[in-house]
Scaffold this active site. Sequence first.
Site, PDB file in Angstrom:
ATOM      1  CD  GLU A   1      -3.210  -2.555   7.332  1.00 43.79           C
ATOM      2  OE1 GLU A   1      -2.135  -2.821   6.797  1.00 43.79           O
ATOM      3  OE2 GLU A   1      -3.808  -1.478   7.150  1.00 43.79           O
TER       4      GLU A   1
ATOM      5  CG  HIS B   1      -5.657   1.786   5.442  1.00 47.68           C
ATOM      6  ND1 HIS B   1      -5.194   2.677   6.380  1.00 47.68           N
ATOM      7  CD2 HIS B   1      -4.665   0.892   5.230  1.00 47.68           C
ATOM      8  CE1 HIS B   1      -3.958   2.331   6.718  1.00 47.68           C
ATOM      9  NE2 HIS B   1      -3.609   1.250   6.042  1.00 47.68           N
TER      10      HIS B   1
ATOM     11  N   GLY C   1       3.040  -1.216   4.236  1.00 47.81           N
ATOM     12  CA  GLY C   1       3.043   0.209   3.935  1.00 47.81           C
ATOM     13  C   GLY C   1       4.458   0.678   3.620  1.00 47.81           C
ATOM     14  N   GLY C   2       5.094   1.296   4.599  1.00 45.68           N
ATOM     15  CA  GLY C   2       6.415   1.924   4.420  1.00 45.68           C
ATOM     16  C   GLY C   2       7.425   1.063   3.686  1.00 45.68           C
TER      17      GLY C   2
ATOM     18  CD  GLU D   1      -2.690   5.229   7.048  1.00 46.98           C
ATOM     19  OE1 GLU D   1      -2.709   5.283   5.812  1.00 46.98           O
ATOM     20  OE2 GLU D   1      -1.763   4.694   7.697  1.00 46.98           O
TER      21      GLU D   1
ATOM     22  CB  SER E   1       5.694  -2.254  11.827  1.00 50.52           C
ATOM     23  OG  SER E   1       5.292  -0.948  12.181  1.00 50.52           O
TER      24      SER E   1
ATOM     25  N   GLY F   1       2.987   1.944  10.918  1.00 46.82           N
ATOM     26  CA  GLY F   1       3.969   3.026  10.802  1.00 46.82           C
ATOM     27  C   GLY F   1       4.711   3.337  12.089  1.00 46.82           C
TER      28      GLY F   1
ATOM     29  CG  ASN G   1      -1.707   1.216   1.438  1.00 45.36           C
ATOM     30  OD1 ASN G   1      -1.746   2.085   0.560  1.00 45.36           O
ATOM     31  ND2 ASN G   1      -2.360   1.334   2.587  1.00 45.36           N
ATOM     32  CD1 TRP G   2       3.727   1.188  -2.586  1.00 42.92           C
ATOM     33  CD2 TRP G   2       3.727   2.156  -4.608  1.00 42.92           C
ATOM     34  NE1 TRP G   2       4.565   0.459  -3.395  1.00 42.92           N
ATOM     35  CE2 TRP G   2       4.583   1.032  -4.644  1.00 42.92           C
ATOM     36  CE3 TRP G   2       3.558   2.907  -5.764  1.00 42.92           C
ATOM     37  CZ2 TRP G   2       5.285   0.652  -5.790  1.00 42.92           C
ATOM     38  CZ3 TRP G   2       4.255   2.529  -6.914  1.00 42.92           C
ATOM     39  CH2 TRP G   2       5.111   1.428  -6.921  1.00 42.92           C
ATOM     40  CE  LYS G   3      -0.078   3.076   4.895  1.00 39.78           C
ATOM     41  NZ  LYS G   3       0.101   3.097   6.338  1.00 39.78           N
TER      42      LYS G   3
HETATM   43  P1  13P Z   1       3.309   0.167   7.676  1.00 40.41           P
HETATM   44  O1  13P Z   1       3.802  -1.080   7.007  1.00 40.41           O
HETATM   45  O2  13P Z   1       4.025   1.406   7.221  1.00 40.41           O
HETATM   46  O3  13P Z   1       3.249   0.015   9.170  1.00 40.41           O
HETATM   47  O4  13P Z   1       1.787   0.391   7.190  1.00 40.41           O
HETATM   48  C1  13P Z   1       0.905  -0.661   7.251  1.00 40.41           C
HETATM   49  C2  13P Z   1      -0.313  -0.289   6.497  1.00 40.41           C
HETATM   50  O5  13P Z   1      -1.062   0.590   6.897  1.00 40.41           O
HETATM   51  C3  13P Z   1      -0.585  -0.982   5.222  1.00 40.41           C
HETATM   52  O6  13P Z   1      -1.866  -0.711   4.766  1.00 40.41           O
END
Ligand code: 13P
Length: 251
Positions: free
Chosen positions: A169, A97, A236-237, A99, A215, A175, A11-13
Amino acid sequence: MGNRRPLIAGNWKMYKTGSEAVETARQLVKLVEDVTNAEVMIAPPFTAISYVSDIVRNSRVSLGAQNLFWENEGAYTGEISSAMLVSAGCKYVIIGHSERRQYFGETDETVNKKIKAAIASKLIPILCVGESEKEREGKNTFSVLDKQVTNGLEGFLVNELETLVIAYEPIWAIGTGKTATSDQVQEVHLFLRSLAEKKNGNMLAKSIRILYGGSVKPDNVTELMGLPDVDGALVGGASLDAETFSKIVHY
Ligand code: 13P
């Protein structure tokens, strides 16, 4: 793990311009050419989806979106429909998600409508659920997840949910560098699978893929993927860099 094909999704957000996304996707396609143990997916921001679609076509990498709106078309400024995502080459769509729930007012009700729209367009929905730190400390993890899954999936026929993916999640692990422990992850994944079984029967519970997100990194993915009810990861990251993500894909 039955015949559930593992899915490692990035997920590149809200990261990467079109050209940055193309560059990373190009590197990734090469790096994962040999991968057969898992399906690989990336979800770039909307502005990069069409460019990335051209890069990943006929590769091991599938394309996903990070959100959608449930109407097919209309006067909905700023929104993107499932039909638009399909025509841009998407196979998956991430829905609900944390967020989006936290910053953009998504509720279980909007999540439900979005899943309906995704399924109607034959997109594979990835339903995200997870508890906050406070909810975990208050011992409300299971009731929170029960509500998110039950309300999010209300009103579906079992056969409509055949392709469904759920991503667990925990908000406190996103993050933050704090991963849930193996025991915490397996306990929740088993709970989610039993919930799917209670509501939709054994067949669905067996076929549903449950991803862990929060993470995930090259150095913790192997342990997570070794858990019996973990069928993949939502990253994510660590998905933003092709080499790092490729290491996760090669868990
Ligand atoms: P991180 O891997 O950066 O913790 O993010 C997880 C995430 O929200 C994937 O959708």
